[in-house]
Enzyme design. Structure first.
Site, PDB file in Angstrom:
ATOM      1  CE  LYS A  81       3.459  -0.339  -0.987  1.00  0.00           C
ATOM      2  NZ  LYS A  81       3.711   0.397  -2.246  1.00  0.00           N
ATOM      3  CB  SER A 156       5.231   3.513  -0.687  1.00  0.00           C
ATOM      4  OG  SER A 156       4.663   2.881  -1.824  1.00  0.00           O
ATOM      5  CB  SER A 180       6.001   3.213  -4.569  1.00  0.00           C
ATOM      6  OG  SER A 180       5.719   4.482  -4.036  1.00  0.00           O
TER       7      SER A 180
END
Length: 463
Positions: A81, A156, A180
């Site tokens: 990420k 996210s 997320s």
């Protein structure tokens, strides 16, 4: 080389590497081919470095040939990420202010995954500073849903979800504050876990005592998710609130039963939020599925009325502490919704923050008592199905206006502030074929039991 494909499970791929049925280089080429096919349209993996990935795969093969011990993820292609620091790898946080940022050290979750033997291929796209559950930013643009590229992949951890669902990587990691990991898993037909607070320690972080955001795993099935959790979970002396149980507890294959399970089922926590009708239909069918497979399903829910103020106060306080000075220096470099969220923290007082923590304590106690009578709580992961990718967030649900980029995420962030583990598992689809997940919540610390229940649901559902 075997008949292994990018759709094979992560456990199968890792086992094939260890058995020398496929080399890390061959496995990487399979995934690079899929990245070449899909990443241009989906924009899931960013900062891709094919040359470094190939060098990493060659090193993984040499390591195995030497007879040295191999980690549980040895040779698996992996993308981190883009809010997680990877030493020597461009890490932008989705912000133009960090467009050329290259960290000097791995953060803890990255350190553990790299030590387990992965071959790094790149980063996965994020919203700006991971704020919001739709993945777009001014550095790389918008990530799209593999099921329907006109739709959002969530966020996210949206780049992670899109890459995983499209077969570009066999596993993915992310973080979850307001949903997320769970929301993108629901949007992309995946399994995403927000672990118990302390299960996956984070380091470095500016405030080790702030507890709303946690790292966690995402996978295409519960068994693979447990494999990745076994790597990233466990105590570390740099994280004083980490739980003491070693990650190895999650490594064995996961199996469970729904028979005799006491399920509290709710669509909206007693009217606490609006749920899209198509999501409601899938959630209702999930309740019936649980009952058909031996669970005792009750219409019940804990009183989480304090959750909204608690989450919003702590989020604004944390955002202002983390980004307030940066916003003051670069007022035009932030998306408006994030800037507003940061500024909402400026007027908070010590009494406000103290109130939020006292409320969070009460919410945790509410859940502890609630789970005396029920084994799990089941509710929607997201209040909406994947929405159009050209929208920042849903502006209404069933005609009810959503005033901010947070309003449509209550089903996820109400659970955040309880501290309980929650997993999103694929449960069905809308009439248009868009994935919908349900959220299963267990008592704090019961992560392994939660995975067993999720695996049983997964088997009953037939995914």
């Amino acid at each position: 080389m075997t008949d292994l494909t990018v759709a094979s499970t992560a456990r199968e791929q890792a086992a094939a590497i260890r058995a020398r049925q496929i080399s890390a280089r061959e496995l990487l080429e399979l995934h690079l081919a899929r990245i070449g096919e899909r990443n241009y349209d989906l924009n899931a993996i960013v900062s891709l470095d094919v040359d470094r990935a190939r060098a990493g795969a060659a090193a993984a093969d040499q390591h195995l040939a030497s007879g040295a011990p191999a980690g549980p993820l040895h040779g698996l292609p992996f993308a981190f990420k883009d809010t997680h620091a990877v030493a020597g790898w461009r890490t932008t946080y989705g912000s133009p202010l960090f467009a050329d940022h290259v960290p000097e050290a791995d953060e803890l979750i990255v350190e553990r995954i790299r030590r387990a033997g992965v071959v790094t291929v790149g980063k996965t796209n994020v919203p700006e500073f991971a704020a919001g559950s739709h993945t777009f930013n001014a550095v790389f643009g918008t990530t799209r849903n593999p099921v329907d590229p006109s739709r959002s992949a969530g966020g996210s951890s949206g780049g992670a979800a899109a890459a995983l669902a499209a077969g570009m990587v066999p596993l993915a990691e992310g973080s979850d504050m307001g949903g997320s990991l769970r929301n993108p898993a629901s949007f992309c037909g995946l399994v995403g876990l927000r672990p118990s607070f302390g299960r996956v320690p984070e380091w470095p972080k500016p405030n080790q005592w702030e507890t709303t955001s946690v790292g966690g795993p995402m996978a295409r099935n519960v068994g693979d998710l447990a494999l990745l959790l076994s790597v990233i979970a466990g105590p570390d002396p740099r994280a004083p609130q980490a739980l003491g149980e070693p990650g190895a507890a999650f490594a064995p294959p996961v199996a469970g039963s729904l028979h005799g399970l006491r399920v509290a089922w709710t669509l909206d926590l007693g009217g606490a939020f609006e749920v899209d009708t198509s999501v409601a239909a899938v959630t209702e069918e999930a309740g019936r599925l649980l009952a058909r497979n031996g669970a005792s399903v009750f219409s019940a829910w804990p009183d989480l009325a304090l959750a909204d103020d608690t989450f919003r106060t702590l989020r604004a306080w944390q955002f202002q502490a983390a980004f307030g000075a940066l916003l003051a220096r670069h007022p035009d470099a932030f998306k408006q919704s994030l800037a507003d969220n940061i500024r909402a923290g400026e007027s908070l007082t010590g009494a406000d923050v103290a109130r939020a923590y006292a409320q969070r304590t009460r919410l945790a106690e509410t859940m502890r008592l609630f789970f005396h009578d029920y084994d799990v709580l089941v509710l929607p992961t997201s209040q909406v199905p994947p929405f159009p990718a050209d929208q920042e967030f849903p502006t209404s649900i069933n005609g009810r206006p959503m005033a901010s980029y947070l309003d449509w995420m209550r089903s996820a962030y109400f659970i955040t502030v309880t501290g309980c583990p929650a997993i999103s598992v694929p449960a069905g689809a809308t009439p248009e074929g868009l994935p919908v997940g349900v959220q299963i919540v267990a008592p704090h610390g019961a992560d392994r039991r939660l995975l067993e229940i999720a695996a049983a649901f997964e088997q009953a559902r037939g995914w």
